[in-house]
Write a protein that holds these residues in place. Structure first.
Motif, PDB file in Angstrom:
ATOM      1  N   THR A  91      35.050   5.033  32.538  1.00  0.00           N
ATOM      2  CA  THR A  91      35.692   4.945  31.419  1.00  0.00           C
ATOM      3  C   THR A  91      37.122   5.092  31.144  1.00  0.00           C
ATOM      4  OG1 THR A  91      35.459   7.344  31.495  1.00  0.00           O
ATOM      5  CG2 THR A  91      33.611   6.427  30.180  1.00  0.00           C
ATOM      6  N   VAL A  92      37.854   5.371  32.240  1.00  0.00           N
ATOM      7  CA  VAL A  92      39.539   5.220  32.559  1.00  0.00           C
ATOM      8  C   VAL A  92      40.048   3.990  32.147  1.00  0.00           C
ATOM      9  CG1 VAL A  92      41.231   5.523  34.154  1.00  0.00           C
ATOM     10  CG2 VAL A  92      39.280   7.389  33.932  1.00  0.00           C
ATOM     11  N   GLU A  93      39.264   2.863  32.612  1.00  0.00           N
ATOM     12  CA  GLU A  93      39.866   1.358  32.459  1.00  0.00           C
ATOM     13  C   GLU A  93      40.224   1.320  31.187  1.00  0.00           C
ATOM     14  OE1 GLU A  93      39.646  -2.913  33.793  1.00  0.00           O
ATOM     15  OE2 GLU A  93      38.546  -1.549  35.215  1.00  0.00           O
ATOM     16  N   ASN A  94      39.196   1.408  30.353  1.00  0.00           N
ATOM     17  CA  ASN A  94      39.287   0.958  28.807  1.00  0.00           C
ATOM     18  C   ASN A  94      40.346   1.793  28.197  1.00  0.00           C
ATOM     19  OD1 ASN A  94      37.136  -1.020  29.029  1.00  0.00           O
ATOM     20  ND2 ASN A  94      35.484   0.392  28.340  1.00  0.00           N
ATOM     21  N   VAL A  95      40.379   3.083  28.298  1.00  0.00           N
ATOM     22  CA  VAL A  95      41.314   3.671  27.863  1.00  0.00           C
ATOM     23  C   VAL A  95      42.818   3.465  28.345  1.00  0.00           C
ATOM     24  CG1 VAL A  95      42.398   6.316  27.807  1.00  0.00           C
ATOM     25  CG2 VAL A  95      39.929   5.719  27.603  1.00  0.00           C
ATOM     26  N   VAL A  96      42.904   3.036  29.545  1.00  0.00           N
ATOM     27  CA  VAL A  96      44.258   2.845  29.968  1.00  0.00           C
ATOM     28  C   VAL A  96      44.638   1.376  29.636  1.00  0.00           C
ATOM     29  CG1 VAL A  96      45.509   2.175  32.120  1.00  0.00           C
ATOM     30  CG2 VAL A  96      44.133   4.153  32.200  1.00  0.00           C
ATOM     31  N   ARG A  97      43.645   0.457  29.442  1.00  0.00           N
ATOM     32  CA  ARG A  97      43.847  -1.113  28.994  1.00  0.00           C
ATOM     33  C   ARG A  97      44.687  -0.783  27.518  1.00  0.00           C
ATOM     34  NH1 ARG A  97      42.210  -5.885  30.862  1.00  0.00           N
ATOM     35  NH2 ARG A  97      41.021  -5.839  32.702  1.00  0.00           N
ATOM     36  N   SER A  98      43.767   0.168  26.635  1.00  0.00           N
ATOM     37  CA  SER A  98      44.333   0.374  25.359  1.00  0.00           C
ATOM     38  C   SER A  98      45.619   0.797  25.186  1.00  0.00           C
ATOM     39  CB  SER A  98      43.263   1.067  24.414  1.00  0.00           C
ATOM     40  OG  SER A  98      43.587   1.544  23.079  1.00  0.00           O
ATOM     41  N   VAL A  99      46.108   1.797  25.853  1.00  0.00           N
ATOM     42  CA  VAL A  99      47.184   2.373  26.038  1.00  0.00           C
ATOM     43  C   VAL A  99      48.556   1.365  26.471  1.00  0.00           C
ATOM     44  CG1 VAL A  99      49.007   4.194  26.758  1.00  0.00           C
ATOM     45  CG2 VAL A  99      46.558   4.760  26.435  1.00  0.00           C
ATOM     46  N   VAL A 100      48.195   0.500  27.599  1.00  0.00           N
ATOM     47  CA  VAL A 100      48.914  -0.214  28.227  1.00  0.00           C
ATOM     48  C   VAL A 100      49.166  -1.553  27.046  1.00  0.00           C
ATOM     49  CG1 VAL A 100      49.368  -2.082  29.828  1.00  0.00           C
ATOM     50  CG2 VAL A 100      48.551   0.198  30.329  1.00  0.00           C
ATOM     51  N   GLU A 101      48.138  -1.965  26.415  1.00  0.00           N
ATOM     52  CA  GLU A 101      48.434  -3.147  25.399  1.00  0.00           C
ATOM     53  C   GLU A 101      48.994  -2.541  24.078  1.00  0.00           C
ATOM     54  OE1 GLU A 101      44.461  -4.178  24.557  1.00  0.00           O
ATOM     55  OE2 GLU A 101      44.236  -5.345  26.529  1.00  0.00           O
ATOM     56  N   GLN A 102      48.989  -1.135  23.536  1.00  0.00           N
ATOM     57  CA  GLN A 102      49.760  -0.742  22.714  1.00  0.00           C
ATOM     58  C   GLN A 102      51.347  -0.715  22.927  1.00  0.00           C
ATOM     59  OE1 GLN A 102      47.857   2.708  21.178  1.00  0.00           O
ATOM     60  NE2 GLN A 102      45.953   1.854  20.991  1.00  0.00           N
ATOM     61  N   ALA A 103      51.453  -0.481  24.253  1.00  0.00           N
ATOM     62  CA  ALA A 103      52.785  -0.381  24.808  1.00  0.00           C
ATOM     63  C   ALA A 103      53.604  -1.571  24.928  1.00  0.00           C
ATOM     64  CB  ALA A 103      52.982   0.400  25.839  1.00  0.00           C
ATOM     65  N   GLY A 104      52.896  -2.875  24.899  1.00  0.00           N
ATOM     66  CA  GLY A 104      53.126  -4.014  25.158  1.00  0.00           C
ATOM     67  C   GLY A 104      53.419  -4.236  26.609  1.00  0.00           C
TER      68      GLY A 104
END
Length: 482
Positions: free
Chosen positions: A184-197
């Motif tokens: 589950t970690v990857e999806n959470v991290v992807r979302s945060v990273v994408e929001q940060a640009g």
């Protein structure tokens, strides 16, 4: 006291010379220190001047600030600390001790104009003091394995913790995610990273391979725990392929434990990204890629990390003088104890294949820091599992002690040895147990536990702060050999 916020450190930093060093920023629950030490070793052998910041320190506070893999001098540390403290007092910013240490480290790196800095996050990420570093200084951010720890500050699930840690991502910069235990970690991290640009990059896996005499040289002598004729476990041969290493990289990893192959995977993906990503390659020193390609094997080979599955020999004087083998590890949560337990099982398997070894006497010496809601059982339970062996008779004992409080961290306190002992008694039966006093003098507790253990055995140490006490004892012996 821990007060997670960026307000104080940003304010104080505004009164200090600006920080501009190219920086690799590493967050994660476990593995941060190993990743930073491997990266620094690779950079150093490639001809760069390297600053490194790790926490907590082991023996002395300046151990957390390294220049070219050497602790900064006390004189340099004191000069920079005086300047930061003066600004703090003049402007009433009242930064915490960790915020102060972070600024001291970065001021030293800036003053010395190092080529690259490798920074380990203290706790979490989003509100950690190291996250005040300006966007323009960040080359790349990376996240090691995420697990449960510091829940009272970061959240009660790995998903919440991952979100906090991934929040070091910076706009238009690469963010490399290491190999994870929880899917589950990857999806959470992807979302945060994408929001940060930021630019999300998944780690390429290094693979273990068979020893090759042509590539690796002759196979080392058989592993032995005998202190008089100690021979360390052999290095781990690995191979790694990426766009920066299309023909494959074949190297030897001397850090112990299979988990270090996963850490090395992240390291090599970070290095590959620095060599190829447009936002990084243009900011690295001239000839960086060529120098890394020529020297990376040596950098991997040279990487060492004290207190993480580290073997040492120590002389214990009582009851009879003898040299013992000590395996030192700073396991401080359940996940890192699982790693330690796995490695001990690996050692048992290696020794089980040696017909000359019939008995393994194993003594665990425990010290734990008080860190609710984490309990002694949470941390230690993986180490109580029984181990099967075909030929070996395994005799296990346990000792519980307190550790010396680290400089500048008065909030870090030992779990009373009696509490650790209660956990041992609840978890295993029929094993030897030695318990230090809950009160009074801490100095001498580790030495007494070692003397008790040397009735026979290979010693294992647990907990970062007890590791520091061990290295103080080792340094004392090395300075005054008998």
């Amino acid at each position: 006291m821990i007060k997670l916020s960026l307000d104080r450190i940003r304010l104080l930093a505004s009164y200090l010379p600006p920080y501009s060093r190219p920086t690799v920023h590493i967050a994660g629950t476990n593995g941060k220190g190993s990743v930073t030490c491997m990266l620094s070793s690779i950079f150093l052998t490639s001809g760069l001047t390297v600053g490194r910041f790790n926490s907590p320190h082991l023996v002395s506070v300046q151990d957390s600030i390294l220049i070219n893999e050497q602790s900064v001098s006390l004189e340099e540390y004191n000069l920079s600390r005086a300047a930061v403290e003066s600004a703090d007092q003049d402007h009433g910013t009242e930064v915490t001790s960790f915020e102060m240490l972070t600024l001291v480290a970065l001021q030293i790196f800036e003053k010395l104009r190092v080529d690259v800095v490798v920074i380990e996050v203290g706790m979490g990420g989003r509100l950690d003091a190291t996250n005040y570093i300006p966007d323009e200084s960040i080359l790349l951010s990376a996240l090691t394995t995420v697990d449960l720890d510091h829940q009272s500050f970061l959240g009660n699930t790995v998903e919440l913790i991952a979100k906090e840690k991934a929040s070091i991502a910076r706009k238009d910069r690469p963010f490399v995610l290491g190999i994870q235990k929880y899917t589950t970690v990857e999806n959470v991290v992807r979302s945060v990273v994408e929001q940060a640009g930021a630019h999300f990059i998944a780690t390429h896996s290094a693979q273990r391979r068979a020893w090759d005499d042509i590539i690796d040289g002759p196979l080392p002598p058989t592993f032995s725990l005998n202190a008089e004729s100690f021979r360390p476990p052999p290095a781990q041969p690995i191979t790694f392929t990426s766009s920066a290493f299309p023909d494959g990289l074949f190297a030897l990893l001397y850090l112990n434990g299979s988990h270090q192959v996963e850490n090395l995977s992240l390291v090599l993906t970070v290095v590959s990204t620095l060599m190829t990503h447009p936002s990084c390659a243009s900011r690295m020193p001239s000839g960086f890629s060529e120098r890394v390609s020529e020297n990376i094997k040596t950098g991997i080979r040279n990487a060492t990390w004290r207190g993480r599955l580290s073997f040492h020999r120590l002389t214990v004087s009582s009851p009879n003088p003898r040299v013992i083998t000590v395996l030192v590890d700073g396991a401080h949560n359940r996940a890192s104890s699982e790693t330690l337990a796995s490695y001990v099982s690996h050692l048992v398997t290696m020794l089980d294949g040696n017909p000359k070894v019939r008995i393994l006497r194993l003594t665990y010496i425990f010290a734990l820091s008080h860190s609710p809601p984490k309990t002694p059982k949470d941390t230690l339970s993986p180490l109580f599992a029984s181990r099967s062996s075909k030929q070996l008779s395994i005799q296990t004992k346990f000792a519980a002690v307190r550790f010396t409080s680290p400089d500048g961290m008065p909030w870090v306190n030992s779990v009373p040895p009696s509490e650790i002992a209660a956990t041992v008694r609840e978890s295993v039966s029929g094993e030897g147990l030695w318990v230090a006093s809950d009160e009074g003098e801490i100095q001498g507790q580790l030495e007494s536990a070692l003397e008790w253990a040397t009735a026979e055995g290979t010693e294992g140490e647990d907990g970062l702060y007890l590791v520091a006490d061990f290295y103080r004892l080792l340094a004392k012996q090395e300075a005054n050999p008998s």
